[in-house]
Enzyme design. Sequence first.
Site, mmCIF file in Angstrom:
data_model
loop_
_atom_site.group_PDB
_atom_site.id
_atom_site.type_symbol
_atom_site.label_atom_id
_atom_site.label_comp_id
_atom_site.label_asym_id
_atom_site.label_seq_id
_atom_site.Cartn_x
_atom_site.Cartn_y
_atom_site.Cartn_z
ATOM 1 C CG ASP A 51 52.514 14.194 -42.455
ATOM 2 O OD1 ASP A 51 51.771 14.215 -43.459
ATOM 3 O OD2 ASP A 51 53.667 14.656 -42.462
ATOM 4 C CG ASP A 355 60.837 26.639 -38.809
ATOM 5 O OD1 ASP A 355 62.048 26.372 -38.931
ATOM 6 O OD2 ASP A 355 60.209 26.448 -37.757
#
Length: 626
Positions: A51, A355
């Site tokens: 990223d 998550d």
Amino acid sequence: MGYEDELPIVDVFICTADPLIEPPSIVINTALSVMAYDYPSEKLAVYLSDDGGSELTFYALLEAARFSRHWIPFCKKHHVEPRSPAVYFAETTVSGDGDDDEWSMVKRLYDEMENLIEEAVKLGRVPEEIKEQHGGFSEWRSGANSRDHQSIVQILIDGRDPKSVDIEGSQLPTLVYMAREKRPNHPHNFKAGAMNALIRVSSAISDGAIILNVDCDMYSNSSKSVRDVMCFFMDEEKGHEIAYVQFPQKFNNVTKNDIYGSSMITTYEVDFPGIDGNGGPLYIGTGCFHRRESLCGKKFNDSPKVELKRGLNMSPNDNALNLQERLKVLASCTYEANTQWGNEVGLKYGCPVEDVITGLSIQCRGWKSVYYNPKRDGFLGIAPTTLAQVILQHKRWSEGDLQIFLSSVSIIDNLIPTGCNFQVSSAWCIPFAYAFIAKYANSVFESLQSGDTIRGWWNETRITLIKRTTSYLFATIDTTLKLSGIDNSSFAITSKVTDPEASERYESELIEFGGSFSPSFAILAILTLHHLACLVFGLKSVVFGGGVGGFEPFLMQLIMCGVLVGLNMPVYEGMFLRKDKGAMPGSVTLTSIVLVVMILRRRLRDMKTGELRALTIMNGFRKLFK
């Protein structure tokens, strides 16, 4: 042989975001450790999401691809454990099989690779002579930067290519570099967005039925892990119910007494095994093997076991260069527009702990999960080595947890703390005292049973207190601002880089306060000084105010204040006794002293005013009744 044929294809996802905070040398050691799994290479594909869109990370992975031709056969020949070259070579001096020449040769190749990468990182760029050796560097010629660049997909090792072999002629696993498109005017949804882009890109290359995701600093510590989890997924009776298998998050640099409470030992040794019997554990973002179809939004149905194997989606005649261009669309920032990605498909958006909420949504669709904690740790990472990193990490986690708490899936539990505002001589003291003693006695017992030490438990208790007064506070502020529309949360990355002197202090179990002025440290210093002042004035009142009997209504508060002072002794040392660079910044100490003095003066003035008012009223009553 039949068993090997039935093994499913596994895609491994590694996410990194910043080459300065997460050095490429750490990232490639994680990549090499999973590339060398004891698993058929033709059924293994490794994907790195960058990223940061950094040519330095791309270059490091390119060098790792070259080194893997030597490293993978060396690991399999000598049964190397662990298969992170940096860790392995730090722990050994020979191969163990008597072939010192081969060990020395591979070690030399690794050192050369590491030096090349570190030199490029120091320069801040890849030398031009190296760029000319691979066409992939052309992606950075347009002036791309970490926040504004096109999609980049590079297949560094093509698993279907007969030429992609190691030095012994065996097939190498597929290796892919991906930097999804970033544009300032498009939300990128942090790690969840990166994972979803990886799901799409991998589906067009290897399409593994099982997806393993690991943080860039969590190297594989056991080459058998991927085979072990297949025992769950391929179980003929219950395997079709399982969405994911979660390993505990453990670290290889935790000190003996775990100064920052990073190991969360009771969570992984007591809580998670308990949850495992009730639908399965949470998904904690790393060290987790997923069934692709459950991660992509499919609901569970109790049908016969579905074939896991799946297969390569690339046509044998498909040119890798052409495929890379087509894959860029899947990693573009507009691909998800008007779709269910981030909602019903893939990892969920809008929460810093993507998550946890993703795992909950998977379980809500009827799937179960498994907690697997083998004797040999499956994965090992790097724990925070400074207090600032710890506070930042827990701020991010608690911010996400608070958002879940305030959402429609909230479960209210454990919110009302045990009170201590009672008199010791009162009968009400007994149940409160019992609850208090039982809670902490059980906490100590669980810690010792899990392999912790008394000092380790004490350190964890201190860090819990610090988190509650810093991380949780700022997480609440940020969440409130986000929910009110004033500001948006940002994803803060915990740095994996530590100063050598700070590392020495960490090994000596000295808390690291060093650095510039920090609001978190200021709050911590003010509270600890206030506790100390209250204890001193309380003891003074007991000694000079008629003994314990006259102070009995507040004796419990005095005891609790003494415990808090004991817990915070390292903070006082950092403020007043230590002279090293890790001591509390002088600006924080001075500011906290001034503010605490002002608070105490105000309280003393209010107390004196209250006493004068009480005396005036009493004198008035005396005159009235005379």
